[in-house]
Design an enzyme around this catalytic site. Structure first.
Site, PDB file in Angstrom:
ATOM      1  N   HIS A   1       5.148   3.024  60.074  1.00 33.88           N
ATOM      2  CA  HIS A   1       4.173   3.884  59.402  1.00 33.88           C
ATOM      3  C   HIS A   1       3.527   4.856  60.385  1.00 33.88           C
ATOM      4  O   HIS A   1       3.203   5.979  60.058  1.00 33.88           O
ATOM      5  CB  HIS A   1       3.104   3.037  58.712  1.00 33.88           C
TER       6      HIS A   1
ATOM      7  N   GLU B   1      12.446  -2.239  46.913  1.00 34.38           N
ATOM      8  CA  GLU B   1      12.579  -2.220  48.373  1.00 34.38           C
ATOM      9  C   GLU B   1      12.790  -3.598  48.986  1.00 34.38           C
ATOM     10  O   GLU B   1      12.861  -3.727  50.206  1.00 34.38           O
ATOM     11  CB  GLU B   1      11.375  -1.516  49.025  1.00 34.38           C
TER      12      GLU B   1
ATOM     13  N   ASP C   1      11.845  -0.080  53.763  1.00 37.44           N
ATOM     14  CA  ASP C   1      11.703  -1.531  53.617  1.00 37.44           C
ATOM     15  C   ASP C   1      13.007  -2.176  53.170  1.00 37.44           C
ATOM     16  O   ASP C   1      13.273  -3.329  53.505  1.00 37.44           O
ATOM     17  CB  ASP C   1      10.577  -1.855  52.624  1.00 37.44           C
TER      18      ASP C   1
ATOM     19  N   CYS D   1      12.630   7.518  48.217  1.00 37.52           N
ATOM     20  CA  CYS D   1      11.503   8.058  48.982  1.00 37.52           C
ATOM     21  C   CYS D   1      11.380   7.518  50.396  1.00 37.52           C
ATOM     22  O   CYS D   1      10.417   7.805  51.079  1.00 37.52           O
ATOM     23  CB  CYS D   1      10.203   7.821  48.227  1.00 37.52           C
TER      24      CYS D   1
HETATM   25  C1  PEP Z   1       9.864   2.629  52.047  1.00 35.26           C
HETATM   26  O1  PEP Z   1       9.701   1.439  52.302  1.00 35.26           O
HETATM   27  O2  PEP Z   1      10.954   3.214  52.180  1.00 35.26           O
HETATM   28  C2  PEP Z   1       8.744   3.450  51.583  1.00 35.26           C
HETATM   29  C3  PEP Z   1       8.933   4.640  51.069  1.00 35.26           C
HETATM   30  O3  PEP Z   1       7.507   2.972  51.724  1.00 35.26           O
HETATM   31  P1  PEP Z   1       6.790   2.709  53.113  1.00 35.26           P
HETATM   32  O4  PEP Z   1       7.580   3.422  54.183  1.00 35.26           O
HETATM   33  O5  PEP Z   1       5.422   3.272  52.990  1.00 35.26           O
HETATM   34  O6  PEP Z   1       6.817   1.251  53.244  1.00 35.26           O
HETATM   35 MG    MG Z   2       7.927   0.445  51.614  1.00 32.47          MG
END
Ligand code: PEP
Ligand code: MG
Length: 679
Positions: free
Chosen positions: A294, A531, A555, A602
């Site tokens: 993150h 995920e 994830d 995403c």
């Molecule tokens: C992911 O896990 O790909 C996602 C879009 O969410 P985050 O990266 O915030 O866990």
């Molecule tokens: Mg995620």
């Protein structure tokens, strides 16, 4: 009383190690020993206090007066004068080592997770660095508070002794001396007595007292007119931070930032990055982290030049050191030579700025006419403008947990409502999708009580269901903001249809309550983040309960391959193109298609142009990414043929290893690029 005038002749002046030697000699005598600058530029210093000596800022050539007073004053004076004449017993070799530590160019390889090159000055930040607050202590408790402070000093001493031993073994005596100085700081009455006095006089908590006294000492340092000695202020900063960490796990706020600060840390909380003053901080370099952590995602989103995974870089730096961060090559250069700086000045450039002039907007069409939506992933309200700047089809993912500006601090209903409302405005006709707080894991609500295995713990939907008061507040704010424009909601990290049903029940209840209260609100489309492997394997069932899927590939890779996405020790096992991951994506896309619901991909995979093509090959036609990557992804997708991409994607699905997939995909990408340049 006996006194003598002399000049500092050692090359580095009275710096920490020399001062430490002086304290050692002076402390052998009963007489008091003081030092005075003859130019009157500092207060008189106690030769038995390292902090006091350092505030003299006596660089080479400084004239001093030494005064000894007491029963053994003559011997004391002679011993100190003799130490001065021996240049504080520092061997040339050790001095040489020292100079080389400070000046030798050092290159370290890491992983560039954004764009740009920055030349600046190191600002060391230790994680867990948070505000220190003042608390008034009752008269009866003052003694206990002082004992608490002394205990923190004792712990710090033990920690430093261990660090010093290790440094001696691994780096040699020449480098471990600095911890001698740290240990002397801890024994120094100027620090300890002042803190204890402050506790009593001001009836203050120990943290606040340590911060005030520490800041006072640091401010003396920032005024020092000698660059080398001034930088040693970071040693005091280190010791104070250690004390604060021992007292509470919290530290002082960031020191004054220079215009070109490069934050260097072992690892950073995303919330810490969100708090940085971007007028000053230009780049980040961390020991930990990976492409999809993150911290990296948010740094990219903010356009901060960032290199992660530098392993043991932090401990080699001092606040104020010169540094170059080259995110393009995934490299940092500490103490760059003048020629290196000149080379970089010639070629350097910050991250790509928002494009000016006309920019393409809306979905992109492939060569065979398939329309693909390109949406924006957004974390902070400062990024809202980027949605329009880069021509995104609205916001595909708003990582709302970044509203929790620091761990443990929940935002109010009104604050959230205002944010979601302006998010909706920024997203325009395509609308925005707010993800319920995905806290736990890396971004915990209470960092003090970290779970043993946070990624598998009370994260995301589990956190929301457990802390329903927080979830309900957020849901209400979303439902209210939805009355102002197109807004949807997505539930993070669902494991199965049971999680979805429970979350939906809460959302429905809140909608009914708002209606009953006559509050302006609107029902929203509800999606599920797919995920984790169990959600992939039951995707058909989940599809029957939601309006859309969001595929979180970050994830998905982490959980499918059992590789911590933020741990650089295992980063080589984090293989986005692993066939098992592709299989998960394929299965999810097929389940969504069969149920007639959209699926938005995403994760960071969508932000990488070559991977975006593979996603299209796997049937995805809705991608959400870092806004700045939209033009690049648009350019690549406009040159592909989905049937060709599909054919190669099918071969990749049949491959056995990530290496095989990468090879297949590389060949295809090469041919496709050649073809597109011939077109
Ligand atoms: C992911 O896990 O790909 C996602 C879009 O969410 P985050 O990266 O915030 O866990
Ligand atoms: Mg995620």
């Amino acid at each position: 009383m006996a006194e003598r005038r002399l000049q500092v002749t050692s090359r580095l002046g009275l710096h920490a190690r020399a001062a430490a030697n002086l304290v050692r000699v002076a402390s052998q005598f009963k007489s008091s020993l003081t030092l005075q600058r003859l130019d009157g530029n500092a207060e008189e210093a106690d030769a038995k206090s390292i902090l006091s000596i350092l505030t003299l800022a006596a660089s080479r050539g400084t004239d001093l007066k030494i005064v000894a007073s007491g029963e053994d004053e003559q011997e004391a004076l002679e011993a100190v004068v003799s130490l001065f004449s021996r240049d504080f017993d520092e061997t040339e070799k050790a001095d040489g080592d020292h100079v080389s530590r400070a000046t030798q160019e050092l290159r370290c390889k890491g992983l560039g997770v954004s764009d740009g090159v920055v030349i600046g000055r190191v600002l060391r930040l230790q994680e867990g660095t948070r505000n220190v607050y003042r608390a008034e202590i009752a008269e009866a408790d003052l003694e206990r508070e002082r004992r608490r402070f002394r205990a923190a000093v004792r712990v710090a001493r033990r920690q430093l002794e261990t660090i010093k031993d290790r440094a001696e073994k691994e780096l040699g005596r020449g480098h471990a001396y600095i911890f001698d100085a740290h240990l002397l700081f801890l024994q120094d009455a100027k620090l300890t007595r002042d803190v204890e006095d402050y506790i009593v006089k001001e009836r203050s908590n120990a943290e606040w007292a340590a911060k005030v006294v520490g800041d006072r000492l640091l401010s003396i340092y920032t005024q020092i007119n000698d660059e080398y000695l001034r930088e040693r202020g970071s040693d005091i900063e280190d010791v104070i931070q250690r004390l604060l960490a021992n007292l509470t796990g919290e530290g002082p706020k960031y020191p004054n930032l220079s215009e070109d600060a490069v934050v260097v840390s072992t690892d950073l909380l995303p919330s810490t990055i969100a708090e940085l003053n971007l007028n000053h901080v230009k780049a980040i370099a961390t020991d930990g982290g990976g492409w999809t952590s993150h911290m990296a995602i948010i740094a990219r989103g903010l356009g901060l030049t960032t290199v992660v995974g530098l392993r043991d870089f932090y401990q080699r730096t001092r606040t104020g050191d010169r540094i170059i961060v080259d995110a393009r090559r995934g490299e940092v250069v500490l103490h760059p030579a003048e020629e290196t700086i000149a080379q970089y000045q010639f070629t350097s450039a910050g991250p790509a700025p928002a494009p000016d002039g006309e920019i393409e907007r809306g979905p992109v069409k492939t060569l065979d006419g398939v329309e693909i939506s390109l949406r924006a992933n957004v974390e902070l309200s400062t990024e809202f403008q980027a949605v329009r700047d880069f021509g995104a089809c609205g916001v595909g993912l708003f990582r709302s947990e970044f509203l929790l500006s620091r761990p443990g601090l929940m935002t109010s209903d009104t604050e959230q409502y205002e944010t979601y409302k302006s998010l909706t405005e920024a997203a325009g006709e395509y609308g925005a999708i707010v993800r319920l707080f995905d806290v736990g894991g890396e971004v915990g609500p209470d960092m003090k009580e970290r779970e043993r295995n946070p990624a598998l713990g009370l994260r995301a939907v589990r956190f929301n269901l457990r802390h329903q008061e927080i979830m309900r507040t957020q849901v209400r704010a979303i439902l209210r903001a939805a009355a102002t424009g197109p807004l949807s909601l997505v539930i993070p990290m669902v494991a199965d249809v049971g999680d979805v049903r429970m979350a939906k029940r809460v959302i429905e209840e809140e909608l009914e309550r708002l209606k009953a209260e006559n509050v302006s609100c609107s029902p929203v489309q509800i999606g599920a983040m797919i995920e984790v492997p169990s959600a992939v394997l039951t995707a058909e069932k989940i599809a029957g309960e939601v309006d859309f899927f969001e595929l979180g590939t970050n994830d998905l890779v982490q959980y499918t391959l059992a590789v911590d996405r933020g741990n650089n020790k295992v980063s080589e096992w984090f293989r986005t193109l692993h066939p098992a991951v592709l299989y998960g994506i394929d299965r999810t896309v097929q389940a969504a298609k069969a149920a007639g619901i959209p699926v938005i991909v995403c994760g960071e995979m969508a932000s990488t142009p070559a991977y975006a093509v593979l996603l299209v090959g796997l049937g995805a036609i809705d991608l959400s990414m870092t806004p700045a990557m939209i033009p690049a992804v648009r350019a690549v997708l406009s040159q592909i043929n989905t049937n060709e991409a599909r054919a190669v994607a099918l071969k990749c699905l049949a491959a056995a290893t990530a290496d095989e997939v990468e090879e297949l995909w590389l060949n295809y990408a090469e041919v496709a690029t050649r073809q597109s340049s011939n077109r």
